[in-house]
Scaffold this active site. Sequence first.
Site, PDB file in Angstrom:
ATOM      1  CB  CYS A 115      -1.063   6.647  18.140  1.00 13.26           C
ATOM      2  SG  CYS A 115      -1.753   6.926  16.512  1.00 13.26           S
ATOM      3  CG  HIS A 145      -1.708   2.912  19.383  1.00  8.21           C
ATOM      4  ND1 HIS A 145      -2.997   3.389  19.308  1.00  8.21           N
ATOM      5  CD2 HIS A 145      -1.163   3.086  18.149  1.00  8.21           C
ATOM      6  CE1 HIS A 145      -3.228   3.828  18.085  1.00  8.21           C
ATOM      7  NE2 HIS A 145      -2.131   3.650  17.368  1.00  8.21           N
ATOM      8  CG  ASN A 184      -4.922   3.381  14.950  1.00 14.08           C
ATOM      9  OD1 ASN A 184      -5.133   4.122  15.909  1.00 14.08           O
ATOM     10  ND2 ASN A 184      -3.748   3.311  14.343  1.00 14.08           N
TER      11      ASN A 184
HETATM   12  O1  UT7 Z   1      -1.494   4.536  14.792  1.00 12.44           O
HETATM   13  C1  UT7 Z   1      -0.319   4.883  14.146  1.00 12.44           C
HETATM   14  C2  UT7 Z   1       0.517   3.726  13.881  1.00 12.44           C
HETATM   15  N1  UT7 Z   1       0.129   3.102  12.661  1.00 12.44           N
HETATM   16  C3  UT7 Z   1       0.451   1.859  12.456  1.00 12.44           C
HETATM   17  O2  UT7 Z   1       0.992   1.232  13.321  1.00 12.44           O
HETATM   18  C4  UT7 Z   1       0.187   1.235  11.119  1.00 12.44           C
HETATM   19  C5  UT7 Z   1       1.329   0.316  10.780  1.00 12.44           C
HETATM   20  N2  UT7 Z   1       1.228  -0.321   9.474  1.00 12.44           N
HETATM   21  C6  UT7 Z   1       0.347  -1.310   9.213  1.00 12.44           C
HETATM   22  O3  UT7 Z   1      -0.451  -1.666  10.058  1.00 12.44           O
HETATM   23  C7  UT7 Z   1       0.449  -2.011   7.895  1.00 12.44           C
HETATM   24  O4  UT7 Z   1       1.611  -1.579   7.220  1.00 12.44           O
HETATM   25  C8  UT7 Z   1      -0.781  -1.801   6.967  1.00 12.44           C
HETATM   26  C9  UT7 Z   1      -1.971  -2.534   7.542  1.00 12.44           C
HETATM   27  C10 UT7 Z   1      -1.083  -0.329   6.836  1.00 12.44           C
HETATM   28  C11 UT7 Z   1      -0.496  -2.378   5.604  1.00 12.44           C
HETATM   29  O5  UT7 Z   1      -0.168  -3.751   5.709  1.00 12.44           O
HETATM   30  P1  UT7 Z   1       1.114  -4.346   4.928  1.00 12.44           P
HETATM   31  O6  UT7 Z   1       1.139  -5.783   5.202  1.00 12.44           O
HETATM   32  O7  UT7 Z   1       2.280  -3.507   5.348  1.00 12.44           O
HETATM   33  O8  UT7 Z   1       0.710  -4.122   3.423  1.00 12.44           O
HETATM   34  P2  UT7 Z   1       1.475  -3.272   2.301  1.00 12.44           P
HETATM   35  O9  UT7 Z   1       1.298  -1.818   2.545  1.00 12.44           O
HETATM   36  O10 UT7 Z   1       2.862  -3.812   2.145  1.00 12.44           O
HETATM   37  O11 UT7 Z   1       0.641  -3.674   1.004  1.00 12.44           O
HETATM   38  C12 UT7 Z   1       0.628  -5.013   0.489  1.00 12.44           C
HETATM   39  C13 UT7 Z   1      -0.287  -5.066  -0.711  1.00 12.44           C
HETATM   40  C14 UT7 Z   1      -0.015  -3.981  -1.745  1.00 12.44           C
HETATM   41  O12 UT7 Z   1      -0.261  -4.544  -3.022  1.00 12.44           O
HETATM   42  P3  UT7 Z   1       0.985  -5.013  -3.951  1.00 12.44           P
HETATM   43  O13 UT7 Z   1       1.803  -3.772  -4.170  1.00 12.44           O
HETATM   44  O14 UT7 Z   1       1.676  -6.065  -3.163  1.00 12.44           O
HETATM   45  O15 UT7 Z   1       0.294  -5.517  -5.175  1.00 12.44           O
HETATM   46  C15 UT7 Z   1      -1.061  -2.947  -1.476  1.00 12.44           C
HETATM   47  O16 UT7 Z   1      -1.388  -2.182  -2.618  1.00 12.44           O
HETATM   48  O17 UT7 Z   1      -1.644  -4.860  -0.293  1.00 12.44           O
HETATM   49  C16 UT7 Z   1      -2.234  -3.799  -1.059  1.00 12.44           C
HETATM   50  N3  UT7 Z   1      -3.163  -3.093  -0.184  1.00 12.44           N
HETATM   51  C17 UT7 Z   1      -4.450  -3.436  -0.055  1.00 12.44           C
HETATM   52  N4  UT7 Z   1      -5.170  -4.424  -0.630  1.00 12.44           N
HETATM   53  C18 UT7 Z   1      -6.479  -4.532  -0.272  1.00 12.44           C
HETATM   54  C19 UT7 Z   1      -2.913  -2.020   0.632  1.00 12.44           C
HETATM   55  N5  UT7 Z   1      -4.046  -1.675   1.277  1.00 12.44           N
HETATM   56  C20 UT7 Z   1      -5.000  -2.536   0.877  1.00 12.44           C
HETATM   57  C21 UT7 Z   1      -6.363  -2.683   1.213  1.00 12.44           C
HETATM   58  N6  UT7 Z   1      -7.050  -3.692   0.605  1.00 12.44           N
HETATM   59  N7  UT7 Z   1      -6.987  -1.878   2.094  1.00 12.44           N
END
Ligand code: UT7
Length: 390
Positions: free
Chosen positions: A128, A270, A300
Amino acid sequence: MATFEKSGKANPAAAVRHAHVIGWGMAVPETVMTNDDLSSFVDTSDDWIFARTGIRQRFIANEGESTATLAYRAAQHALEVADILPTDLDLIVVATATPENIFPSTASLVQDWLNAHEAGAFDLSAACSGFVYALNMASDSIRAGSINAALVIGAETMSRILDWQDRSTCILFGDGAGAVILRASETPGGVLSSVLRSDGSGGDLLAIPSVGSIDANESRAGANGSKLYKMSMAGSEVFKFATRVVSESVEQACQIAGVNVSDVNLVIPHQANLRILQAAARKLGIDIEKFMSNVERYGNTSAASIPIALCEAIEQRRIQDQDHIALVGFGGGLTWASMIIRWGISKPSEQHGSLLNRQRRHVQYRIAKWRSRSRRWRRRVNSKVRDLKA
Ligand code: UT7
């Protein structure tokens, strides 16, 4: 703006050279996939995706579209705005994590389709951050005097490397391409500074294994095959890394350019996640209004996100002559990159392009097809003749 002749005719020692953006263009597929569409086949919801990322929809390439076709369309728009001919280009760089092939490069395909037969072409891999890396390479070549005009593209078909069962990644990405044309000029401004960085120790946090990897060996042995060409990401780790490096590297690029952070008129980051941009704006002490964001509509698009956001910022008149623009990319590698540009071109409304040049470009695109076909045909005939003689 005083410019230089095409390479070969220029005298690099004659004047201090600057690299200015003189053209821009973008292209996205026709098909839109909304969060509701996604929630019909993966366990997620519009509410969750929008609250955690700021994304509402993304564009997804159909069967007839590819990284190269999107790149080609974006390049054509950029040439229109710049009002130059494909044959004026000395270099084409495509930043992509989803190249058309390992080789030939996506850039070489675009070079052929444009009839840019005076240009070198290669793909650049920095995930990216790739677009800012590529812009840096091209602007440094212009400033050093080895080239005069470069087409720099960020193009992706992320939809082809997603695991559509993995809700933690498939909801984030979209397809598209953006392009800019850089040209040498004696007028001060253009690209003022760049900061390129990498931390390979974080390579496992965001990865797409390919043919040369250990995973490819394992897949030949019959195990782990599903990992190849599929993205994996440790989201929250990448999130923390991103919020740190965006603010740090923009500050560094400002310092090198001799510009105060408060003098930056627009940050074009980005587009990964709106919350990353909000956190970075807070750290930098910049109003979030100065951060360009269109992640809501495109998701993204990896290396394509910065040039697409740049095109929209220009379209929305958010960039004025002499403004200081900060570009900042971050992602797989880990890599990150920032750049300060002092915008110094005529206003978009004045960029109509001459009718004659427009016609000449269209003739060149048509010639490109025939040139390419006739070259292939000649190669085949020559090889048949050689076979007959042997
Ligand atoms: O371009 C390259 C660079 N990439 C990035 O910059 C991405 C950076 N990361 C992010 O943007 C975020 O970490 C995400 C959007 C990918 C995830 O957000 P988060 O607030 O970090 O969520 P998390 O991974 O900590 O997940 C929280 C909860 C989990 O459930 P539990 O374990 O708390 O019960 C996940 O299983 O949300 C759940 N979850 C979802 N729920 C509904 C993860 N993905 C989803 C989803 N829909 N799509």
